[in-house]
Enzyme design. Structure first.
Site, PDB file in Angstrom:
ATOM      1  N   GLY A  27       0.793  -1.217   0.000  1.00  0.00           N
ATOM      2  CA  GLY A  27       0.000   0.000   0.000  1.00  0.00           C
ATOM      3  C   GLY A  27       0.824   1.264   0.000  1.00  0.00           C
ATOM      4  N   ASP A  48      10.102  -7.300  -3.626  1.00  0.00           N
ATOM      5  CA  ASP A  48       8.882  -7.862  -3.047  1.00  0.00           C
ATOM      6  C   ASP A  48       8.749  -9.294  -3.554  1.00  0.00           C
ATOM      7  OD1 ASP A  48       6.229  -8.365  -2.005  1.00  0.00           O
ATOM      8  OD2 ASP A  48       5.962  -6.188  -1.942  1.00  0.00           O
ATOM      9  N   LYS A  71       3.992  -8.633  -7.683  1.00  0.00           N
ATOM     10  CA  LYS A  71       3.850  -7.193  -7.477  1.00  0.00           C
ATOM     11  C   LYS A  71       4.946  -6.395  -8.174  1.00  0.00           C
ATOM     12  CE  LYS A  71       1.221  -7.143  -3.145  1.00  0.00           C
ATOM     13  NZ  LYS A  71       1.211  -6.754  -1.716  1.00  0.00           N
ATOM     14  N   ASN A 127       6.362  -5.977   8.251  1.00  0.00           N
ATOM     15  CA  ASN A 127       6.669  -6.937   9.303  1.00  0.00           C
ATOM     16  C   ASN A 127       8.031  -6.625   9.923  1.00  0.00           C
ATOM     17  OD1 ASN A 127       8.834  -8.958   8.023  1.00  0.00           O
ATOM     18  ND2 ASN A 127       7.324  -8.452   6.441  1.00  0.00           N
ATOM     19  N   CYS A 193      -7.944  -9.871   9.118  1.00  0.00           N
ATOM     20  CA  CYS A 193      -6.617  -9.358   8.814  1.00  0.00           C
ATOM     21  C   CYS A 193      -6.542  -7.873   9.128  1.00  0.00           C
ATOM     22  CB  CYS A 193      -6.265  -9.598   7.335  1.00  0.00           C
ATOM     23  SG  CYS A 193      -7.319  -8.706   6.188  1.00  0.00           S
TER      24      CYS A 193
END
Length: 349
Positions: A27, A48, A71, A127, A193
């Protein structure tokens, strides 16, 4: 180019010479890549390993027809259509694995337009493990980078400027997040989520790119830590110095290098006849060596008090030596009490 004509930026054409690595094309990362592409950056290196899903259609970037594509491949396709002059290097792998981490390090070290180190690294991952991997690589390479993130409730986010040895690295203290005054336990529900809002992600991406441009083109003031709380449109800011006891050995090494560099810098020459006497304020008596510093600068160590509206993501565990020292002090204090006093204390319980 209007920025140059208006005197904001000295030479905007320099943007074509810069190479920026973006880790995480989600995002925040995808919008960041698009903004930099429209700004005309020379080269983007994308990292990614996820694929585009229909759930990603609120990302302000991906399209339904790209569902199922990696992506980085979908991003390169879109970005080259927007601005074919920007060189796009796509890397479809997880940087946290041992083999991929070595390639990641090599890319940061040799990935720019002249086969040298990249000019800036932007972390847009979601993360802790990936952030620590980026932190480890940048500390070892002495690479300046920005860390960014959006909260799981999608109503707050932040960016953080990290220069190894000069500012706190990601391992110096628990990560700083914006306090949203919401009970975090209510956000964790089975089968649910993390939330996401294109508005919050777009705002954080804008703040990230704006500060990246200020850093590269040398205009304005780069924010060391800038948060955003959407519930009350609050933007907390603060500065955090590196922790001399950081767990990352390369961070401690960079701190020592910076201290030596500061010591070796030539000091300002004494006042000459051409200087204006009124331009220098002198105090003849300063017995206590008092100095005046800006209120915007927070003197910090690993136990700093964070600015209003910011909190640590978790409490860092105490060092074993410190715990043993505290325990010894308690034992010593208790041992100095007489037996009669101890008996009195037991009767009062």
């Amino acid at each position: 180019m209007a920025l140059k004509r208006m005197g904001i930026v000295r030479n905007y054409e320099e943007i074509r010479n810069f190479t920026i690595a973006i880790i995480g094309i989600g995002g925040v990362g995808s919008v960041t890549a698009e903004m930099l592409t429209r700004c005309g950056v020379g080269k983007l290196i994308l990292f990614d390993y996820d694929k585009v899903e229909l759930a990603n259609m609120n990302r302000l970037f991906f399209q339904p027809n790209q569902s199922g594509q990696h992506k980085v491949d979908a991003a390169r396709e879109t970005l080259q259509f927007i601005n074919p002059d920007v060189q796009i290097d796509a890397n479809n792998y997880n940087i946290t694995t041992m083999d991929n981490f070595d390639h990641f390090m090599k890319t940061l070290r040799t990935g720019n337009l002249q086969n040298g180190p990249v000019d800036l690294v932007l972390s847009c991952v979601d993360n802790f493990e990936a952030r620590m991997a980026i932190n480890t690589a940048c500390n070892e390479l002495k690479q300046t980078w920005f860390e960014s993130g959006v909260s799981e409730n999608a109503v707050s986010g932040h960016i953080q400027y990290i220069e190894p040895g000069v500012t706190a690295c990601f391992a110096c203290a628990p990560p700083l997040i914006v306090a949203s005054n919401i009970d975090e336990r209510t956000l964790k529900k089975e089968g649910v989520c993390a939330a996401s809002l294109p508005t919050t992600m777009g705002i954080i991406a804008g703040l990230l790119v704006q500060n990246a441009l200020k850093y590269l083109l040398k205009f304005g003031d780069v924010s060391n830590y800038l948060g955003y709380n959407a519930l009350n449109d609050f933007f907390p800011r603060m500065t955090m110095k590196p922790n001399p006891n950081c767990d990352d050995s390369y961070c401690c090494r960079r701190q020592n290098e910076y201290i030596i560099q500061q010591r070796n810098q030539p000091t300002l020459s004494t006042k000459t006849d051409d200087d204006n006497d009124e331009s220098i304020i002198q105090h003849e008596d300063n017995e206590w060596n008092i100095s005046v510093v800006s209120e915007s600068i927070v003197e910090s160590d690993h136990n700093i008090n964070v600015a209003e509206g910011i909190r640590y993501a978790y409490e860092k565990p105490k060092d074993e030596n410190e715990s043993m020292k505290t325990s010894d002090q308690t034992t010593t204090t208790t041992s100095n009490v007489s037996l009669e006093e101890l008996m009195k204390q037991m009767k009062n319980l």
